[in-house]
Write a protein that holds these residues in place. Structure first.
Motif, short mmCIF file in Angstrom:
data_model
loop_
_atom_site.label_atom_id
_atom_site.label_comp_id
_atom_site.label_asym_id
_atom_site.label_seq_id
_atom_site.Cartn_x
_atom_site.Cartn_y
_atom_site.Cartn_z
N SER A 115 9.32 7.30 -4.53
CA SER A 115 8.72 6.65 -3.37
C SER A 115 8.45 7.62 -2.23
O SER A 115 7.33 7.73 -1.74
CB SER A 115 9.64 5.52 -2.87
N ASN A 116 9.49 8.36 -1.79
CA ASN A 116 9.29 9.22 -0.62
C ASN A 116 8.88 10.64 -0.97
O ASN A 116 8.49 11.41 -0.08
CB ASN A 116 10.53 9.22 0.28
N SER A 164 0.59 8.37 1.68
CA SER A 164 0.89 8.76 0.30
C SER A 164 2.29 8.33 -0.11
O SER A 164 2.53 7.98 -1.26
CB SER A 164 0.73 10.28 0.13
N ARG A 165 3.23 8.33 0.82
CA ARG A 165 4.61 7.98 0.49
C ARG A 165 4.79 6.48 0.29
O ARG A 165 5.48 6.04 -0.65
CB ARG A 165 5.56 8.44 1.62
N VAL A 166 4.23 5.67 1.18
CA VAL A 166 4.43 4.22 1.12
C VAL A 166 3.41 3.62 0.15
O VAL A 166 2.24 3.45 0.48
CB VAL A 166 4.29 3.58 2.51
N GLY A 167 3.86 3.34 -1.05
CA GLY A 167 2.96 2.80 -2.09
C GLY A 167 3.69 1.79 -2.94
O GLY A 167 4.61 1.10 -2.49
N VAL A 168 3.31 1.72 -4.22
CA VAL A 168 3.90 0.72 -5.10
C VAL A 168 5.39 0.97 -5.32
O VAL A 168 6.14 0.05 -5.65
CB VAL A 168 3.17 0.68 -6.47
N GLY A 169 5.83 2.22 -5.13
CA GLY A 169 7.26 2.50 -5.28
C GLY A 169 8.10 1.71 -4.30
O GLY A 169 9.26 1.41 -4.58
N ASN A 170 7.52 1.36 -3.15
CA ASN A 170 8.26 0.62 -2.14
C ASN A 170 8.43 -0.85 -2.49
O ASN A 170 9.26 -1.54 -1.90
CB ASN A 170 7.56 0.73 -0.79
N GLN A 175 -1.16 3.19 -8.81
CA GLN A 175 -1.40 2.34 -7.66
C GLN A 175 -2.39 1.22 -8.01
O GLN A 175 -2.15 0.04 -7.71
CB GLN A 175 -1.95 3.18 -6.50
N SER A 176 -3.51 1.57 -8.62
CA SER A 176 -4.52 0.55 -8.93
C SER A 176 -4.01 -0.44 -9.96
O SER A 176 -4.35 -1.63 -9.93
CB SER A 176 -5.81 1.22 -9.44
N ASN A 177 -3.16 0.02 -10.88
CA ASN A 177 -2.58 -0.87 -11.89
C ASN A 177 -1.77 -1.97 -11.24
O ASN A 177 -1.87 -3.15 -11.60
CB ASN A 177 -1.69 -0.04 -12.83
N ASN A 178 -0.97 -1.60 -10.25
CA ASN A 178 -0.12 -2.59 -9.58
C ASN A 178 -0.92 -3.50 -8.66
O ASN A 178 -0.60 -4.68 -8.51
CB ASN A 178 1.00 -1.88 -8.81
N ILE A 179 -1.97 -2.98 -8.01
CA ILE A 179 -2.84 -3.82 -7.20
C ILE A 179 -3.50 -4.89 -8.07
O ILE A 179 -3.49 -6.08 -7.75
CB ILE A 179 -3.92 -2.99 -6.48
N ALA A 180 -4.05 -4.44 -9.20
CA ALA A 180 -4.76 -5.37 -10.09
C ALA A 180 -3.81 -6.45 -10.62
O ALA A 180 -4.16 -7.63 -10.68
CB ALA A 180 -5.39 -4.60 -11.24
N GLY A 181 -2.59 -6.04 -10.99
CA GLY A 181 -1.63 -7.00 -11.51
C GLY A 181 -1.23 -8.05 -10.47
O GLY A 181 -1.14 -9.24 -10.77
N SER A 182 -1.02 -7.61 -9.22
CA SER A 182 -0.61 -8.55 -8.18
C SER A 182 -1.75 -9.47 -7.78
O SER A 182 -1.53 -10.66 -7.51
CB SER A 182 -0.10 -7.79 -6.95
#
Length: 484
Positions: A262-263, A67-73, A158-165
């Motif tokens: 992020s954390n 949960s901590r390590v995500g798009v914020g990282n 999270q899904s927004n950033n996955i889709a964009g990348s």
């Protein structure tokens, strides 16, 4: 968007300093437990579970890291540099070092006041609000807020950033990403807790270690820029750099904001996964979760920041004023990281970031569902049934929706939600700090006697810790939890 931005600033600008103050407070009252008990952290990570109902400390660590390590990282670090300058990276690390004490505190409370629901260890912020503070109305409201935010909102970021990348790297349409992500999430969460923990256990170590090693490669390819980058970060952090001299306040605010995003130390997010751990003393899992903050921010976030700064792949804006523009027309976010990698390994940036972001964000999404389900279990006193089915549908729906809408809107909504939860949870753990102090003193006392610490709340005068009062905690019934 103007209203959301204003609300966001009202919530986060004072909270940036409040989060630091809370971390410093727990650092002081625990005797800097995150530093002096560092060897214990490493030992507890590999400890065996205390009973068969909970998960191992390492599994709980990986679940919370999911949960901590995500798009914020990746994206979050870039936005912090864009709005706060390179100095924001320094304040992210400072926030993590002191914030790990906040994570220790909230984890201790989640362990002390957890319950057994349907044969599983379940706990978190609403549990210690009800059984520790004795404020059932607040616990219910908090559980609803966590369930809604983590079940129906945050996964969209999270899904927004996955889709964009994926669109940038492979030209994949966002609607196709939405379908694939929704189906994959559904497959995992329908399998229940075991499948969720199993996915985290498989993916988290690989993605964290792989990302760090790749950063080392980028550093080795730009060794001549290491010392100038360190000087730039420190100069910017304290307002002494001639370009970023007037941005010290922004560096602190954005460094803290993105570190907390992020954390999530102090926000309560990590309390749900950490409560699932089977351990003989709450302080043991508190130490494990304090270590998770180091991994998330000091290692993974720092890795992103180093790649961006060492290659000069960033722009900085002070409000409407452009301070530095190394990447004309490039929006702050994953594009900074992609450009940083491209500058060293041509053409590989978008692909690497897309793959890393997918794993980071996907594991976060499944951990978010676990958090939402735990809060639903708290509210109902049980899991499963049609309410859980509705929650699953909602989590998949926001995954699809988040992949299709504006990135700015999703970040803004996510920031507001995290900020509000953070304010409430940090005030709560401050109110329960006497319990944290009793637990760490008990742990230290037993360690000084050469014992493997075990927890008994009665001699410490801690009430409401029913899980620990018998060798096998009683099942939760309707009298112990809010009315259905």
């Amino acid at each position: 968007m103007t209203f959301l931005g204003t609300l966001n600033d009202w919530i986060w600008n004072p909270m940036a300093y409040f989060a630091l103050a809370v971390g410093l407070f727990f650092t002081v009252i625990t005797g800097a437990v995150q530093f002096r008990r560092f060897p214990d952290m490493l030992r507890q990570i590999v400890a065996k579970p205390h009973d068969d109902d909970g998960v191992a400390p390492l599994q709980a660590l990986l679940l919370t890291l999911a949960s901590r390590v995500g798009v914020g990282n990746i994206a979050g670090v870039a936005t912090a540099i864009a709005a706060g300058g390179p100095g924001a990276l320094f304040w992210m690390v400072v926030t993590a070092l002191v914030g790990s004490a906040s994570s220790f505190a909230e984890t201790v409370l989640s362990q002390v006041f957890k319950r057994r629901i349907d044969g599983e260890h379940r706990g978190g912020a609403p549990f210690y609000v009800e059984f520790g503070l004795k404020l059932k109305w607040l616990a219910v409201g908090l559980a609803v807020a966590y369930m809604v935010c983590y079940g129906f909102v945050f996964s969209g970021v999270q899904s927004n950033n996955i889709a964009g990348s994926l669109e940038v790297a492979f030209g994949m349409p966002t609607w196709l990403s939405a379908i694939l992500l929704t189906g994959l999430l559904g497959f995992t969460i329908i399998g229940g807790t075991k499948r969720i923990v199993g996915a985290a256990q498989l993916m988290v170590p690989v993605m964290a270690v792989g990302y760090f090693l790749f950063t080392v490669v980028i550093i080795l390819m730009n060794l001549d820029q290491v010392l100038p980058s360190i000087q730039l970060v420190l100069g910017s952090a304290f307002g002494r750099d001639q370009i970023f001299g007037g941005m010290a306040g922004a560096a602190i605010a954005w460094g803290v904001r993105r570190a907390v995003f992020s954390n999530v130390a102090g926000v309560g997010e990590g309390t749900f996964g950490s409560a699932a751990a089977s351990t003989s003393h709450p302080a043991k899992q508190g130490l494990v979760q304090a270590f998770s903050i180091f991994i998330d921010t000091v290692i993974v976030c720092n890795a992103t920041g180093i790649m961006i700064i060492i290659t000069g792949s960033y722009n900085v804006f002070d409000g409407e004023r452009t301070v530095i523009e190394n990447l004309p027309g490039v929006e702050a976010g994953v594009a900074y990281t992609q450009t940083a990698i491209d500058s060293s390994i041509g053409g590989f940036g978008p692909v690497f970031v897309a793959i890393a972001l997918f794993f980071f964000a996907y594991t976060t999404m499944i951990a978010f569902y676990y958090i939402a389900e735990t809060n639903l279990g708290y509210l109902r006193g049980t899991t499963g049934g049609w309410p859980s089915a509705v929650l699953k549908i909602g989590a998949m729906a926001i995954t699809a929706f988040g992949a299709l809408i504006s990135a700015d809107a999703m970040w803004m909504i996510g920031d507001i939600g995290y900020g509000l939860l953070g304010w409430v949870n940090m005030l709560v753990i401050l109110a329960l700090s006497p319990v944290v102090l009793k637990v760490i003193r008990d742990y230290d006392h037993q360690r000084k006697q050469g014992l493997d610490p075990t927890f008994d709340p009665a001699p410490l005068g801690i009430e409401g810790a029913d899980f620990w009062t018998t060798s096998r905690a009683p099942a939760v019934d309707a009298d112990d939890l809010p009315a259905r």
